[in-house]
Design a protein around this motif. Structure first.
Motif, PDB file in Angstrom:
ATOM      1  N   GLU A 180       0.833  -1.199   0.000  1.00  0.00           N
ATOM      2  CA  GLU A 180       0.000   0.000   0.000  1.00  0.00           C
ATOM      3  C   GLU A 180       0.868   1.250   0.000  1.00  0.00           C
ATOM      4  O   GLU A 180       0.956   1.938   1.009  1.00  0.00           O
ATOM      5  N   PHE A 448      14.276   2.035  -0.825  1.00  0.00           N
ATOM      6  CA  PHE A 448      14.218   1.541   0.553  1.00  0.00           C
ATOM      7  C   PHE A 448      14.261   2.678   1.566  1.00  0.00           C
ATOM      8  O   PHE A 448      13.670   2.591   2.637  1.00  0.00           O
ATOM      9  N   GLY A 454       8.138  -3.491   1.854  1.00  0.00           N
ATOM     10  CA  GLY A 454       8.567  -4.729   2.487  1.00  0.00           C
ATOM     11  C   GLY A 454       7.600  -5.198   3.543  1.00  0.00           C
ATOM     12  O   GLY A 454       7.025  -4.407   4.276  1.00  0.00           O
ATOM     13  N   LYS A 455       7.384  -6.515   3.535  1.00  0.00           N
ATOM     14  CA  LYS A 455       6.441  -7.080   4.492  1.00  0.00           C
ATOM     15  C   LYS A 455       7.204  -7.766   5.604  1.00  0.00           C
ATOM     16  O   LYS A 455       8.309  -8.173   5.426  1.00  0.00           O
TER      17      LYS A 455
ATOM     18  N   HIS B 249      -4.752  -4.845   9.355  1.00  0.00           N
ATOM     19  CA  HIS B 249      -3.775  -3.759   9.429  1.00  0.00           C
ATOM     20  C   HIS B 249      -3.343  -3.499  10.863  1.00  0.00           C
ATOM     21  O   HIS B 249      -4.102  -3.740  11.789  1.00  0.00           O
ATOM     22  N   ARG B 278      16.701  -4.100   4.044  1.00  0.00           N
ATOM     23  CA  ARG B 278      15.876  -2.896   4.070  1.00  0.00           C
ATOM     24  C   ARG B 278      14.527  -3.132   3.412  1.00  0.00           C
ATOM     25  O   ARG B 278      13.566  -2.443   3.668  1.00  0.00           O
ATOM     26  N   TYR B 279      14.453  -4.148   2.536  1.00  0.00           N
ATOM     27  CA  TYR B 279      13.196  -4.399   1.824  1.00  0.00           C
ATOM     28  C   TYR B 279      12.263  -5.260   2.652  1.00  0.00           C
ATOM     29  O   TYR B 279      11.154  -5.545   2.254  1.00  0.00           O
ATOM     30  N   CYS B 280      12.756  -5.734   3.768  1.00  0.00           N
ATOM     31  CA  CYS B 280      11.941  -6.616   4.589  1.00  0.00           C
ATOM     32  C   CYS B 280      12.094  -6.179   6.036  1.00  0.00           C
ATOM     33  O   CYS B 280      12.608  -6.903   6.874  1.00  0.00           O
ATOM     34  N   PRO B 281      11.703  -4.952   6.331  1.00  0.00           N
ATOM     35  CA  PRO B 281      11.964  -4.405   7.661  1.00  0.00           C
ATOM     36  C   PRO B 281      11.046  -5.034   8.706  1.00  0.00           C
ATOM     37  O   PRO B 281       9.951  -5.503   8.382  1.00  0.00           O
ATOM     38  N   LYS B 286       9.660  -0.280  10.669  1.00  0.00           N
ATOM     39  CA  LYS B 286       8.704   0.476   9.861  1.00  0.00           C
ATOM     40  C   LYS B 286       8.090   1.609  10.664  1.00  0.00           C
ATOM     41  O   LYS B 286       7.912   2.714  10.174  1.00  0.00           O
ATOM     42  N   PHE B 290       9.071   5.219   9.386  1.00  0.00           N
ATOM     43  CA  PHE B 290       7.972   5.834   8.644  1.00  0.00           C
ATOM     44  C   PHE B 290       6.835   6.177   9.605  1.00  0.00           C
ATOM     45  O   PHE B 290       5.708   5.693   9.490  1.00  0.00           O
ATOM     46  N   LYS B 293       3.182   7.027   8.692  1.00  0.00           N
ATOM     47  CA  LYS B 293       2.184   6.050   8.228  1.00  0.00           C
ATOM     48  C   LYS B 293       1.296   5.606   9.375  1.00  0.00           C
ATOM     49  O   LYS B 293       1.786   5.226  10.438  1.00  0.00           O
ATOM     50  N   ARG B 295      -0.949   3.128   9.366  1.00  0.00           N
ATOM     51  CA  ARG B 295      -1.160   1.694   9.504  1.00  0.00           C
ATOM     52  C   ARG B 295      -0.298   0.946   8.494  1.00  0.00           C
ATOM     53  O   ARG B 295       0.130   1.513   7.485  1.00  0.00           O
ATOM     54  N   HIS B 296      -0.028  -0.292   8.798  1.00  0.00           N
ATOM     55  CA  HIS B 296       0.714  -1.139   7.875  1.00  0.00           C
ATOM     56  C   HIS B 296      -0.116  -2.377   7.582  1.00  0.00           C
ATOM     57  O   HIS B 296      -0.804  -2.908   8.446  1.00  0.00           O
ATOM     58  N   GLN B 297      -0.005  -2.834   6.339  1.00  0.00           N
ATOM     59  CA  GLN B 297      -0.781  -3.968   5.886  1.00  0.00           C
ATOM     60  C   GLN B 297      -0.214  -5.274   6.460  1.00  0.00           C
ATOM     61  O   GLN B 297       0.996  -5.450   6.497  1.00  0.00           O
ATOM     62  N   PHE B 299      -0.684  -9.514   6.057  1.00  0.00           N
ATOM     63  CA  PHE B 299      -1.329 -10.607   5.335  1.00  0.00           C
ATOM     64  C   PHE B 299      -1.375 -11.829   6.251  1.00  0.00           C
ATOM     65  O   PHE B 299      -0.347 -12.211   6.817  1.00  0.00           O
ATOM     66  N   ASN B 313       2.208 -12.176   7.791  1.00  0.00           N
ATOM     67  CA  ASN B 313       3.161 -11.552   6.878  1.00  0.00           C
ATOM     68  C   ASN B 313       3.116 -10.030   7.017  1.00  0.00           C
ATOM     69  O   ASN B 313       2.074  -9.418   6.833  1.00  0.00           O
ATOM     70  N   GLY B 314       4.223  -9.434   7.381  1.00  0.00           N
ATOM     71  CA  GLY B 314       4.268  -7.978   7.569  1.00  0.00           C
ATOM     72  C   GLY B 314       4.540  -7.603   9.008  1.00  0.00           C
ATOM     73  O   GLY B 314       4.714  -6.434   9.324  1.00  0.00           O
TER      74      GLY B 314
END
Lengths: 455, 630
Positions: A180, A448, A454-455, B249, B278-281, B286, B290, B293, B295-297, B299, B313-314
């Motif tokens: 999102e 990044f 990232g999930k 969320h 960094r792509y999987c914090p 997060k 950030f 933000k 809320r974070h999604q 799964f 997941n997340g």
């Protein structure tokens, strides 16, 4: 590598009477052939007198070209050596034309490297070749860095930042589509691209400015007969004469020569002179002079200061319909009968200078005036930045512009992100040739750090 | 079956580790005719999924398709055990579509184990590899359980996160390779003492919830595709029932809770030294980075059909258990959920991959290969991709053939390995489509077109398995030729174009040209072909369509690729001495000395190496050649 046709200036950079531009590679003769109108044969090791035209069909220069077919050449490849007039702008135009036709600017030491790889330089010199590449690179880098200081570098970096942001947003839509977070929008992408293209257009200089650069900035000498215009003309040419090329005027009544002041090229025009008399023929002469003055970027109106100027002279000076008007009071050596302030007041000139074409007194001031007025003119600004951007940089920026143009077309044709990305990357890569930055290496890092992925 | 027995004390190839890299390596090597022993600490963890229960995904899906085209097992196993299939990026152009599937962890493991067990020439032993024995620079055997030695000429290390693994949950530190399993210490430390450089990385995983305690009615359901596309070109179709995943969320309360307790998070307290991806914090990362933000999604993914566990997941985290409990309680749908396993962060050693060739063989020890997470990558697919390449190249070496090096324009696998041997790895390396400069060439739909030839050439697959694939490619190519030759009259063209709202044409057109228009689909166009419809399957039609639509760009990328291939053909000897070349920039000298690029192309991709440095190397290489010739 080693296969692209390369082009470079073979003589030392800077103004000179004659400069040699050298092409080497499989396409060298084909490129030369397309640049030079009226080429019929390219016999090896013979001179060929040719005219170079640019891709718009405009004549660039008269040149002498020599073809040396490989392997009997310095590099072992086909070489074309073009001897053109030594003005920096002519040299740029010739190289630019070759690049337009597919040549690339030779990287440092490239000619020598090719000579070595083709067995033209003996083995013992390998280290010397390597050192040459290294030292030329250092030199080029220090020159490039000098060019990249201040305003220009800031502007190019800003362009790069914009490209990186847009590319990140486009890539996010592909690589992080399940998250999102914001991605690119066609509107913003187009807007950013247009902004960049406008910025680049200014940096590279408009077409008009380009032509001005090649032909020079026009200065017209105007004024009554016997004011000593021609002496001033010759004086201004004076020391330049040895290093400028003579280009005959196209109009019989007007003499043209190129002069150089602080790196700018000027077209100096000596009009036939505006007569003071009232006869019809002379009246026509007046109008020719006035027309020439109106078309000039700058006008020097010369009067004889050793005599009291008549009403008519003042009237003429006043009537000149020009943006920048400068009155040159000549014959200071004879003792002046008229003062600066008085003349300025009567004619409304931007400034008035007293000189002597005989003793050269006041000429330094005159040159300074010409230079500072050039810089303050719009054309001057463009010219100055254009000079700051060397040819390699200009070509890279042009590539950026073209890629962005294609990207905008892609956006309106509804192309998907992975296609837009190709053009954006191309634009960024071209920019990176100037700044040495590789945006594709920075891309993921930027994503990044700025976006919550990232999930 | 006796898990500890192995039939002999000498094999052609030993594979240490039974994860995704190890399995592919072992299978392909034994299919190439070599005797292989897999040494794993726990057979129950063969092809385990300690992180999310899914295979494929963006860019990873392409990797799986490539592994499959090389005769690998991953695609087939997930096709048989997947419980929800989805083609990602369907709204984008087909070049970036990526297949993904939720896996049933348990059956995935069972199905892969079955493949290993049924494979002729492949044995498995449950043991810990405790040492590598090297004689005059070559690996000769592996010591297991601190005693017995098994000899082999080739050894593939696929150790995963076990080397000196250290798990963190809040202030608690537990040595281990993953939950409930001891770390591997002896082997890594021995490698380090042999001179291998090791560094530390970190990764993390979220808590697992008890399925029946989650209120899915409060979450948003996420269905799979109606017509699942299989990963393997050998799978004809998938008609299993598919499960739902759900989305929920985090919220302000959860974020505040994390912020209040941030000093208890090991990544912020200084307890963790390794670098995380960094792509999987983690969720704490997060929230801190950030903070804007709201809320974070998240799964919610079932770990299997029968499994009682839900993977969140997340929500990867290493916060202490009480905070994890508190967080879960305040997430919509999870209010009454109980945590079955807590999330944790894990630090582990890896061996920076400038120490391997692009064949994955180590530069230091002949015959020793590194594959998977030991090279600093992350992900099952990245691991499997290296595993199959290590298996192929170890086997080719035994055959006396040169290794298979896939180029960047041939496969994501090529991009992956090339990146490993030319880049400094500072965080776990994950594949992204944006890493591939020839993305339009590396599509999931043409993996077999790109790579099946190697499966055929090297005998990675039995003929009956590739025969159909080759036939299919030929059908597509023939159909393409037919379309470019077949002319459709102006009237029929316009009739067809009218149907899709396209712009009219003024003359007859070739069918191929019509198909290259964005609005024209093959299924529609077919009705108007003068010689009747094409005899192609849906998948084949799709593939033909993509070629037609992208053809201009594909050609352009192909041309770009040609230029770089030339550089990749210029080999640099490994004993090339960069330090002696004064003309090279210092930065270039150091980089090249460290990475020892195998080709000029690789050298060009090292950070800090400039065009002039490449020119200088070319000159010095030529000098070397000339001297040799005399």
């Amino acid at each position: 590598m080693g296969e692209k046709t390369i082009v470079a200036l073979g003589t030392p950079p800077g103004e000179s009477a004659i400069a040699v531009v050298r092409l080497s590679g499989g396409e060298a003769v084909a490129i030369a052939d397309r640049m030079m109108d009226g080429a019929k044969s390219w016999e090896s090791h013979q001179t060929h007198k040719r005219i170079i035209k640019d891709h718009n069909g405009e004549a660039v220069d008269d040149v002498i070209a020599v073809v040396m077919r490989g392997p009997n050449s310095y590099t072992g490849e086909d070489i074309v050596e073009i001897s053109c007039h030594g003005s920096m702008h002519i040299v740029s135009a010739v190289i630019e034309e070759a690049m337009w036709l597919g040549a690339v600017v030779a990287p440092p030491g490239e000619f020598t490297k090719r000579a070595f790889l083709n067995g033209k330089i003996d083995l013992a010199q390998a280290e010397a070749v390597a050192d040459l590449i290294s030292s030329e690179t250092k030199l080029q880098r220090s020159v490039a860095l000098k060019h990249l200081t201040g305003g220009l570098s800031k502007r190019v970096r800003k362009i790069e930042e914009k490209l990186l942001t847009q590319l990140s947003l486009v890539e996010i839509s592909i690589d992080f589509s399940t998250e999102e977070i914001e991605t690119y929008s066609n509107g913003e992408l187009t807007e950013a691209s247009r902004w960049i293209r406008k910025e680049l257009e200014e940096l590279i200089g408009s077409k008009v400015a380009g032509r001005k650069l090649r032909n020079g900035i026009k200065i017209t000498l105007s004024g009554p007969r016997n004011a000593g215009k021609s002496s001033i003309y010759n004086m201004l040419l004076g020391e330049e004469r040895a290093i400028v090329s003579h280009i005959p005027g196209t109009t019989r009544d007007i003499l043209r020569e190129r002069i150089h002041i602080n790196g700018f090229t000027y077209y100096l025009e000596d009009t036939a002179g505006i007569a003071e008399a009232e006869s019809e023929i002379e009246a026509k002469g007046i109008s020719v002079g006035i027309e020439a003055a109106a078309a000039a970027d700058m006008v020097l109106f010369v009067i004889d200061g050793s005599v009291e100027p008549g009403e008519r002279v003042y009237e003429l000076a006043e009537r000149l319909n020009i943006k920048r008007k400068m009155i040159v009071i000549n014959k200071k050596d004879l003792g002046l009968k008229v003062g600066r302030k008085e003349v300025q007041k009567i004619t409304g000139a931007d400034s008035v200078i007293e000189v002597s074409a005989l003793t050269s007194e006041g000429f330094d001031e005159l040159r300074k005036w010409i230079y500072s007025n050039t810089v303050s003119l719009e054309i001057g600004k463009i010219v100055k930045e254009k000079i700051a951007i060397n040819l390699r940089q200009a070509v890279a920026l042009k590539r950026t512009m073209e890629a962005l143009g294609r990207m905008e077309e892609g956006v309106s044709a509804g192309q998907p992100a992975e296609i837009l990305s190709i053009e954006l990357r191309e634009a960024a890569a071209a920019c990176g040739e100037i700044t040495g930055r590789s945006i594709s290496d920075d891309l993921l890092g930027n994503i990044f750090s700025k976006f919550c992925v990232g999930k | 079956m006796d898990n500890t027995a192995f039939k002999k004390n000498k094999y052609d190839i030993l594979v240490v580790g039974g994860g995704h890299a190890g399995c592919e390596a072992a299978l392909v090597a034994s299919r190439m005719g070599f005797s292989v022993l897999v040494i794993t600490m726990t057979i129950n963890d063969i092809a385990g999924m300690p992180c999310n229960p899914a295979i494929g995904g963006l860019a990873k899906g392409q990797l799986v398709r490539e592994i499959d085209a090389l005769g690998g097992e991953m695609g087939r196993v997930i096709d048989e055990t997947g419980i929800q299939f989805k083609m990602l990026n369907k709204s984008k152009g087909p070049a970036v579509w990526s297949p993904r599937a939720q896996a049933d962890k348990k059956t995935y493991h069972e199905r892969m184990l079955k493949a290993l067990r049924e494979q002729r020439g492949l044995d498995i032993v449950e043991a810990e590899a405790t040492g590598i024995i090297v004689e005059s620079g070559r690996v000769v055997s592996v010591e297991i359980n601190g005693g017995e030695k098994i000899s082999a000429e080739r050894v593939i290390l696929a150790l995963g996160t076990f080397p000196n693994g250290l798990m963190h949950i809040g202030e608690k530190k537990i040595p281990g390779g993953r939950r409930g399993e001891p770390p591997a210490r002896g082997l890594t430390n021995q490698l380090a003492s042999m001179g291998f450089e090791k560094r530390r990385l970190k990764t993390g995983t979220p808590p697992r919830l008890k399925k029946e305690t989650v209120d899915f009615s409060k979450c948003e359901p996420q269905p799979g595709d109606h017509n699942p596309s299989p990963f393997s070109f050998r799978t004809t179709g998938i008609d299993r029932e598919q499960i739902l995943c759900y989305v929920t969320h985090t919220n302000k309360f959860v974020h505040e809770l994390i912020t209040r307790n941030i000093d208890r998070a090991p990544i912020y307290s200084g307890q963790i030294e390794g670098t995380g991806p960094r792509y999987c914090p983690s969720i704490e990362d997060k929230v801190v980075r950030f903070s804007e933000k709201e809320r974070h999604q998240l799964f919610l993914e079932p770990e299997g059909l029968e499994s009682e566990e839900i993977y969140v997941n997340g929500l990867a985290t290493s916060l202490p258990v009480d905070i994890q409990e508190e967080m879960i309680k305040h997430i919509r749908g999870l209010e009454d959920a109980s945590i079955v396993k807590y999330g944790y962060a894990i630090e582990y050693d890896f061996f920076p991959p400038h120490q391997i060739y692009s064949s994955l063989e180590s530069k230091r020890v002949k015959g020793l290969y590194f594959a998977g997470q030991v090279n600093g990558t992350s992900g099952y697919e990245e691991a499997a991709a290296q595993g199959i390449m290590a298996g192929i190249n170890a086997s080719l070496a035994l055959r006396g053939e040169s290794p298979l090096i896939l180029r960047r324009n041939q496969a994501y696998i090529g991009v992956l390995i090339d990146d490993l041997v030319t880049k400094d790895i500072d965080e776990p390396y994950r594949m992204f489509t944006s890493r591939a400069e020839y993305r339009l060439l590396l599509r999931q739909d043409n993996a077999d077109e790109r790579l099946l030839k190697y499966a055929v050439r090297y005998g990675l697959l039995p003929k009956e398995q590739w025969k159909e694939g080759i036939k299919r490619r030929k059908r597509v190519i023939r159909a393409g030729i037919r379309l470019s030759g077949e002319t459709i009259t102006k009237d029929i063209c316009n009739k067809a174009l009218k149907e899709v709202g396209g712009k009219e044409v003024g003359e007859a057109k070739r069918a191929g040209d019509l198909l290259s228009r964005p609005e024209v689909e093959l299924s529609m166009l077919e009705k108007y072909l003068p010689d009747g419809p094409l005899k192609l399957s849906g998948r084949e039609k799709r593939s033909l369509e993509i070629r037609a639509k992208y053809s201009g760009y594909i050609k352009r990328q192909g041309k770009m690729a040609e230029r770089f291939i030339k550089m990749d053909m210029m080999k640099i000897p490994q004993n090339f001495s960069y330090m002696d070349i004064g003309a090279l920039s210092m930065e270039a000298r150091e980089k090249m000395e460290k990475f020892k690029p195998e080709t000029l192309g690789q050298a060009s991709r090292l950070a800090g190496v400039r065009a002039a440095d490449l020119s200088i190397i070319m000159v010095m290489l030529e000098k070397g050649r000339k001297e040799k010739r005399g």
